[in-house]
Design a protein around this motif. Structure first.
Motif, PDB file in Angstrom:
ATOM      1  N   HIS A  71       0.976  -1.162   0.014  1.00  0.00           N
ATOM      2  CA  HIS A  71       0.004   0.049  -0.094  1.00  0.00           C
ATOM      3  C   HIS A  71       1.058   1.315  -0.040  1.00  0.00           C
ATOM      4  CE1 HIS A  71      -3.928  -2.055   0.177  1.00  0.00           C
ATOM      5  NE2 HIS A  71      -3.520  -2.695   1.208  1.00  0.00           N
ATOM      6  N   GLU A  72       2.118   1.222   0.567  1.00  0.00           N
ATOM      7  CA  GLU A  72       2.838   2.301   0.333  1.00  0.00           C
ATOM      8  C   GLU A  72       3.272   2.778  -1.090  1.00  0.00           C
ATOM      9  OE1 GLU A  72       5.995   2.452   4.632  1.00  0.00           O
ATOM     10  OE2 GLU A  72       6.696   1.744   2.501  1.00  0.00           O
ATOM     11  N   GLY A  73       3.421   1.839  -2.009  1.00  0.00           N
ATOM     12  CA  GLY A  73       3.797   1.962  -3.396  1.00  0.00           C
ATOM     13  C   GLY A  73       2.588   2.559  -3.893  1.00  0.00           C
ATOM     14  N   LEU A  74       1.282   2.084  -3.508  1.00  0.00           N
ATOM     15  CA  LEU A  74       0.118   2.680  -4.395  1.00  0.00           C
ATOM     16  C   LEU A  74      -0.322   3.911  -3.972  1.00  0.00           C
ATOM     17  CD1 LEU A  74      -2.255  -0.618  -4.379  1.00  0.00           C
ATOM     18  CD2 LEU A  74      -1.029   0.339  -6.370  1.00  0.00           C
ATOM     19  N   ALA A  75       0.026   4.360  -2.530  1.00  0.00           N
ATOM     20  CA  ALA A  75       0.162   5.682  -2.059  1.00  0.00           C
ATOM     21  C   ALA A  75       0.863   6.800  -2.874  1.00  0.00           C
ATOM     22  CB  ALA A  75       0.303   5.520  -0.527  1.00  0.00           C
ATOM     23  N   LEU A  76       1.909   6.258  -3.412  1.00  0.00           N
ATOM     24  CA  LEU A  76       2.569   7.193  -4.235  1.00  0.00           C
ATOM     25  C   LEU A  76       2.224   7.562  -5.418  1.00  0.00           C
ATOM     26  CD1 LEU A  76       6.565   5.861  -3.679  1.00  0.00           C
ATOM     27  CD2 LEU A  76       5.205   7.875  -2.652  1.00  0.00           C
ATOM     28  N   VAL A  77       1.221   6.587  -6.341  1.00  0.00           N
ATOM     29  CA  VAL A  77       0.834   6.993  -7.484  1.00  0.00           C
ATOM     30  C   VAL A  77      -0.717   6.669  -7.867  1.00  0.00           C
ATOM     31  CG1 VAL A  77       3.202   5.926  -8.476  1.00  0.00           C
ATOM     32  CG2 VAL A  77       1.280   4.283  -7.807  1.00  0.00           C
ATOM     33  N   GLY A  78      -1.312   6.075  -6.584  1.00  0.00           N
ATOM     34  CA  GLY A  78      -2.513   5.839  -6.710  1.00  0.00           C
ATOM     35  C   GLY A  78      -3.219   4.506  -7.501  1.00  0.00           C
ATOM     36  N   ASN A  79      -4.209   4.200  -7.347  1.00  0.00           N
ATOM     37  CA  ASN A  79      -4.768   2.783  -7.378  1.00  0.00           C
ATOM     38  C   ASN A  79      -5.082   2.650  -9.112  1.00  0.00           C
ATOM     39  OD1 ASN A  79      -5.084   1.122  -5.752  1.00  0.00           O
ATOM     40  ND2 ASN A  79      -7.080   1.816  -4.988  1.00  0.00           N
ATOM     41  N   ASP A  80      -5.074   3.492  -9.788  1.00  0.00           N
ATOM     42  CA  ASP A  80      -5.289   3.351 -11.415  1.00  0.00           C
ATOM     43  C   ASP A  80      -4.314   2.980 -12.226  1.00  0.00           C
ATOM     44  OD1 ASP A  80      -4.728   5.918 -10.939  1.00  0.00           O
ATOM     45  OD2 ASP A  80      -5.839   6.695 -12.632  1.00  0.00           O
ATOM     46  N   VAL A  81      -3.088   2.319 -11.643  1.00  0.00           N
ATOM     47  CA  VAL A  81      -1.722   1.989 -12.203  1.00  0.00           C
ATOM     48  C   VAL A  81      -1.728   0.560 -12.073  1.00  0.00           C
ATOM     49  CG1 VAL A  81      -0.944   4.314 -11.773  1.00  0.00           C
ATOM     50  CG2 VAL A  81      -0.455   2.301 -10.320  1.00  0.00           C
ATOM     51  N   GLY A  82      -0.594  -0.091 -12.844  1.00  0.00           N
ATOM     52  CA  GLY A  82      -0.286  -1.436 -12.542  1.00  0.00           C
ATOM     53  C   GLY A  82       1.283  -1.638 -12.205  1.00  0.00           C
ATOM     54  N   THR A  83       1.967  -2.612 -12.666  1.00  0.00           N
ATOM     55  CA  THR A  83       3.407  -2.491 -12.161  1.00  0.00           C
ATOM     56  C   THR A  83       4.051  -2.596 -13.272  1.00  0.00           C
ATOM     57  OG1 THR A  83       2.981  -5.049 -12.143  1.00  0.00           O
ATOM     58  CG2 THR A  83       2.695  -4.152 -10.125  1.00  0.00           C
ATOM     59  N   PRO A  84       5.398  -2.136 -13.015  1.00  0.00           N
ATOM     60  CA  PRO A  84       6.298  -1.892 -11.755  1.00  0.00           C
ATOM     61  C   PRO A  84       6.012  -0.288 -11.424  1.00  0.00           C
ATOM     62  CG  PRO A  84       7.632  -1.414 -13.845  1.00  0.00           C
ATOM     63  CD  PRO A  84       6.416  -2.237 -14.201  1.00  0.00           C
ATOM     64  N   ILE A  85       6.312  -0.006 -10.123  1.00  0.00           N
ATOM     65  CA  ILE A  85       6.080   1.521  -9.592  1.00  0.00           C
ATOM     66  C   ILE A  85       7.619   1.384  -9.123  1.00  0.00           C
ATOM     67  CG2 ILE A  85       5.200   2.703  -7.545  1.00  0.00           C
ATOM     68  CD1 ILE A  85       2.664   1.081  -7.771  1.00  0.00           C
ATOM     69  N   ILE A  86       8.116   2.873  -9.299  1.00  0.00           N
ATOM     70  CA  ILE A  86       9.233   3.460  -8.931  1.00  0.00           C
ATOM     71  C   ILE A  86       9.218   4.504  -7.917  1.00  0.00           C
ATOM     72  CG2 ILE A  86      11.564   4.466  -9.658  1.00  0.00           C
ATOM     73  CD1 ILE A  86      11.540   2.690 -11.823  1.00  0.00           C
ATOM     74  N   GLY A  87       9.978   4.819  -6.824  1.00  0.00           N
ATOM     75  CA  GLY A  87       9.813   5.693  -5.866  1.00  0.00           C
ATOM     76  C   GLY A  87      10.996   6.484  -5.878  1.00  0.00           C
ATOM     77  N   VAL A  88      11.202   7.511  -5.731  1.00  0.00           N
ATOM     78  CA  VAL A  88      12.480   8.242  -5.949  1.00  0.00           C
ATOM     79  C   VAL A  88      12.285   9.620  -5.131  1.00  0.00           C
ATOM     80  CG1 VAL A  88      13.193   7.725  -8.214  1.00  0.00           C
ATOM     81  CG2 VAL A  88      11.983   9.748  -7.948  1.00  0.00           C
ATOM     82  N   PRO A  89      13.430  10.239  -4.665  1.00  0.00           N
ATOM     83  CA  PRO A  89      13.242  11.343  -3.824  1.00  0.00           C
ATOM     84  C   PRO A  89      12.884  12.450  -4.308  1.00  0.00           C
ATOM     85  CG  PRO A  89      15.645  10.285  -3.554  1.00  0.00           C
ATOM     86  CD  PRO A  89      14.656   9.793  -4.598  1.00  0.00           C
ATOM     87  N   GLY A  90      11.841  13.307  -3.916  1.00  0.00           N
ATOM     88  CA  GLY A  90      11.279  14.521  -4.699  1.00  0.00           C
ATOM     89  C   GLY A  90      12.068  15.711  -4.320  1.00  0.00           C
ATOM     90  N   ARG A  91      11.497  16.725  -4.985  1.00  0.00           N
ATOM     91  CA  ARG A  91      12.459  17.957  -4.911  1.00  0.00           C
ATOM     92  C   ARG A  91      12.329  18.386  -3.470  1.00  0.00           C
ATOM     93  NH1 ARG A  91       9.815  21.025 -10.102  1.00  0.00           N
ATOM     94  NH2 ARG A  91      11.211  19.747 -11.963  1.00  0.00           N
ATOM     95  N   ASP A  92      11.288  18.184  -2.769  1.00  0.00           N
ATOM     96  CA  ASP A  92      11.311  18.738  -1.206  1.00  0.00           C
ATOM     97  C   ASP A  92      11.631  17.899  -0.279  1.00  0.00           C
ATOM     98  OD1 ASP A  92       9.478  16.709  -1.301  1.00  0.00           O
ATOM     99  OD2 ASP A  92       7.631  17.749  -0.730  1.00  0.00           O
ATOM    100  N   GLY A  93      12.240  16.759  -0.864  1.00  0.00           N
ATOM    101  CA  GLY A  93      12.722  15.925   0.349  1.00  0.00           C
ATOM    102  C   GLY A  93      12.037  14.661   0.406  1.00  0.00           C
TER     103      GLY A  93
END
Length: 205
Positions: A131-153
């Protein structure tokens, strides 16, 4: 300083596997520190036991439990090594039914982790990360998901990139640079086109 990258995967997804191999190919040259996170297609797509896909999706869920057992005791490097072994067997050798203990042995991990395959005690942590992954991108996606540092940290994420084959070195690096830039741009929403071919995992790593 290395750039932390979180990569959400289901072991059965061929696009996850191809994208993961691209990400591994650029990690050294872009100083990326990759951690592999679980996302279950069984849960995400709400696959019921009346579906023809239920058996294989449930099997993939068991493989994710084993990854969480390994993470808890052996650490992130061991998770990466086991995922690569999953990918070799599933996406290159075409196996969909194999002994988990055999895979653990192949990468030098304790065979005791195989018991996690049927152990529901790993589900809370698995689903928390899912659910951490989906919280970054929303539910209307598939796989894979990539998380990176944003501009605000904080962390920001994108679905994809979905690729059907591994690009050459220069294109692979360019794809990473573009993905990283777009993921961190709050105004960016979507790029997509219709696929004209299926995934080609390339050479067996």
């Amino acid at each position: 300083m290395s750039t932390p990258v979180r990569f959400w995967l289901d072991p059965l997804c061929p696009f996850c596997w191809t994208t993961s191999q691209w990400l591994r190919s650029v990690a050294a040259e872009r100083d990326l520190s990759i951690s592999y996170q679980p996302i279950s297609l069984l849960v995400k797509n709400q696959i019921g036991d009346d579906s023809p896909w239920y058996g294989v999706a449930k099997w993939g869920y068991g493989l994710l439990r084993v990854l969480e057992s390994v993470r808890a005791v052996e650490g992130e490097t061991a998770v990466a090594e086991l995922y690569v072994e999953y990918g070799r067997r599933i996406h290159h050798d075409g196996h969909r039914d194999f002994d988990v203990a055999e895979m653990l042995a192949a990468v030098g991990l304790p065979l005791s982790h195989a018991a996690a395959f049927d152990d529901e005690s790993f589900d809370d942590e698995l689903l928390r990360r899912h659910h951490e992954g989906l919280a970054l991108v929303g539910n209307d996606v598939g796989t894979p998901i990539i998380g990176v540092p944003g501009r605000d940290g904080g962390e920001v994420g994108v679905f994809g990139p979905v690729i059907t084959a591994l690009p050459n070195r220069d294109d692979a690096l360019a794809l990473w640079d573009a993905t990283f830039a777009l993921a961190r741009m709050p105004e960016f929403f979507e790029l997509k086109r219709t696929r004209t071919s299926g995934p080609n995992p390339g050479e067996r790593p």
